[in-house]
Write a protein that holds these residues in place. Structure first.
Motif, PDB file in Angstrom:
ATOM      1  N   CYS A 118     -16.800  17.422 -11.709  1.00 53.47           N
ATOM      2  CA  CYS A 118     -17.558  17.147 -12.920  1.00 53.47           C
ATOM      3  C   CYS A 118     -16.574  16.668 -13.992  1.00 53.47           C
ATOM      4  O   CYS A 118     -15.362  16.820 -13.841  1.00 53.47           O
ATOM      5  CB  CYS A 118     -18.317  18.392 -13.382  1.00 53.47           C
ATOM      6  N   HIS A 176     -14.197  19.485 -15.425  1.00 53.60           N
ATOM      7  CA  HIS A 176     -13.088  19.901 -14.573  1.00 53.60           C
ATOM      8  C   HIS A 176     -12.096  18.783 -14.344  1.00 53.60           C
ATOM      9  O   HIS A 176     -10.901  19.029 -14.180  1.00 53.60           O
ATOM     10  CB  HIS A 176     -13.613  20.462 -13.246  1.00 53.60           C
ATOM     11  N   CYS A 212     -16.427  23.800  -9.575  1.00 55.66           N
ATOM     12  CA  CYS A 212     -17.604  24.594  -9.951  1.00 55.66           C
ATOM     13  C   CYS A 212     -18.164  25.304  -8.721  1.00 55.66           C
ATOM     14  O   CYS A 212     -18.520  26.489  -8.782  1.00 55.66           O
ATOM     15  CB  CYS A 212     -18.685  23.691 -10.551  1.00 55.66           C
ATOM     16  N   CYS A 257     -19.523  19.280  -7.984  1.00 61.18           N
ATOM     17  CA  CYS A 257     -18.136  19.499  -8.404  1.00 61.18           C
ATOM     18  C   CYS A 257     -17.500  20.569  -7.515  1.00 61.18           C
ATOM     19  O   CYS A 257     -18.041  21.663  -7.368  1.00 61.18           O
ATOM     20  CB  CYS A 257     -18.094  19.935  -9.862  1.00 61.18           C
TER      21      CYS A 257
HETATM   22 ZN    ZN Z   1     -16.782  21.397 -12.449  1.00 62.57          ZN
END
Ligand code: ZN
Length: 107
Positions: A76, A79, A42, A39
């Motif tokens: 992800c 998100h 992230c 991600c």
């Molecule tokens: Zn994420």
């Protein structure tokens, strides 16, 4: 009075779904997640989370040109959904209709 089915709401939603069903998209999505398996948000925050969604950075709204040529970002699920909600705040408050991969159809 019959309730309208969600799939009949907008023609662009149909176009959107059709695009996501193509083998070409599945290949493009797989290539994106292979090339960028984490991600992006992230990662920027110093966390390592496997990405599950190939997100269109520029909203394509079912338009084939940005759908196929627009930049993708690996995200992800969390998100991807947060992103969707913040985009939603910019416009009128409404239910976010989602496509088969969890992408809001209004993008
Ligand atoms: Zn994420």
């Amino acid at each position: 009075m019959t309730p309208r089915r969600r799939t009949e709401r907008r023609p662009e939603a149909e176009a959107y779904r059709a695009l996501y069903k193509t083998a070409r998209w599945k290949r493009r999505r797989a290539a994106q997640l292979r090339g960028h398996p984490l991600c992006a948000i992230c990662e920027a925050q110093g966390r390592v989370t496997p990405a599950t969604v190939a997100h269109h950075v520029t909203p394509h709204r079912g338009d084939p040109a940005p759908f196929w040529n627009g930049e993708l970002q690996s995200l992800c699920k969390v998100h991807h959904d947060v992103d969707a909600q913040s985009a939603e705040k910019g416009g009128s408050r409404k239910h976010v209709e989602r496509g088969p991969d969890g992408c809001p159809l209004d993008w």
